[in-house]
Each structure stands twice: as C-alpha cells, then as structure tokens.
Design an enzyme around this catalytic site. Sequence first.
Site: not given
Ligand code: AMP
Length: 216
Positions: A13, A88, A127, A154, A165
């Site tokens: 993404k 989400r 990654r 990360r 996740r």
């Molecule tokens: P990502 O980088 O999109 O994988 O997001 C990393 C983490 O940020 C997720 O595992 C959540 O803990 C938090 N997060 C990101 N976007 C959201 C969202 N829209 N709603 C809730 N938590 C989020």
Amino acid sequence: MRLVIMGLPGAGKGTQAALLSEEFGIPHISTGAMFRAAKGAGGPLADKIAQYIDQGELVPDELVLAIVKARLEQEDCRDGFILDGFPRTVSQAEMFDQLLDEMGLKLDAVIDIIISADEAVRRIVERKTCPRCAATYPGGTEKCSVCEVPLAKRDDDDEPTARKRLVVYEEQTWPLVEFYRERGLLLEIHGEGPIDEVFQRILTRIRGLQADEVLG
Ligand code: AMP
C-alpha cells in the site's frame, strides 16, 4: 482525485500510494506513519498510541478520526489525497463518509491490493523502512535511495506482531471490501509481481474510471 488504498499489511500500500501521489500530485496520507511519528514524539499521547501499535491492535476510532480530519483540512488536500491505512473498520468508514459529506467531498475509488497471507508475512518479516521518510524497501536493501540513511526494522514488523495484524485485518478490515463494493467504489488489484506491474494495473483501472466519467 480522492483515493483510499487498502490491502493486507505488506501488500505494498505504502509503495503504491507513494507512486500514485507522484502521478496525480496529491498527498499520500498514511495513518500508520502519523501514529508512528506521534509515538516517537514522546509524552502521554505517545504512550497511549504505543500500547496499541506495539501489540498490533487498532488505535481507538476517536483518535484516528481526529488525526485524519485535521490532516484532510490542510491546504495540500484541496485537490485530493490518497489515504493509506484508513479507514480500517466499517465504523471508521461510516464516520469517514460523514466527514466527507460535511466537507462536501466525494471519494473517487478504493483500491484493494490483493496478496496471500503467506506472501504478506514473508514480505513484512523481510522488509525494512527508512527512519527518515518512512519509505519501505524489500529485504536485502541497506540504505534509503532518497535519504541515503541506513534502513531500520519497524518495531511491529516481527513475525508474531505481523501475524496478529493479519488476524486483526481479516476480522476488522475485510468487511470494508463489501462496504465499498456495494457503493461501486472498489477496484480489486492483483498485488503480486514487480512493483511497476502492480502500479500499471492500478493506473489502467483508474484511467478506465476517468474515461467512464468523460463518456458519462
Ligand atoms: P500501518 O502502517 O498502516 O500498518 O499501521 C500500523 C499501526 O498503526 C496499526 O497496526 C495500528 O496500530 C495503527 N493504525 C494505523 N492506521 C489505523 C487506523 N485507521 N485505525 C486504527 N489503528 C490504525
């Protein structure tokens, strides 16, 4: 152009959103990157956010909505945006619909990048991310090609958190596919293969939408 990009963690993404941002001259807004920045800034809010991110759990909706609303109100979002990682859940999507209504805006498309769960875990565990610009690179890359700083892992990209996740995604985010399909906004894209091929698949579908609009 107002876009949302969704897909399993590791689907690409962030990578595809960055390419789309450049192609259409619209900001790439990653809620995950915003939360990681807030976590890194320290203080009570940072501690609260860390509790969720570090467990692979979702941050509560009120916090997410507040951060998204503030970002979409900024001047650079006037001509569009690409949202990566938001909405989400169905409840976030409903709140987002309401926010767009209040702002007098309309979403053009929701891009769903599809990869298998096994491929997702493999990519996440391998990654690395640029600590400065947050760009993601496949395993084997050492430095960010833009910032030229060494890449880092990360905190939530270890295998147990990645699997958690994926479960959270399947339970809470998958229902969004139907939500946006029913609204005629969903563009499903096969996400395996070289980055540029996936990007061309996305562009072809977006250009198709633009042509439909011109033809009425
Ligand atoms: P990502 O980088 O999109 O994988 O997001 C990393 C983490 O940020 C997720 O595992 C959540 O803990 C938090 N997060 C990101 N976007 C959201 C969202 N829209 N709603 C809730 N938590 C989020």
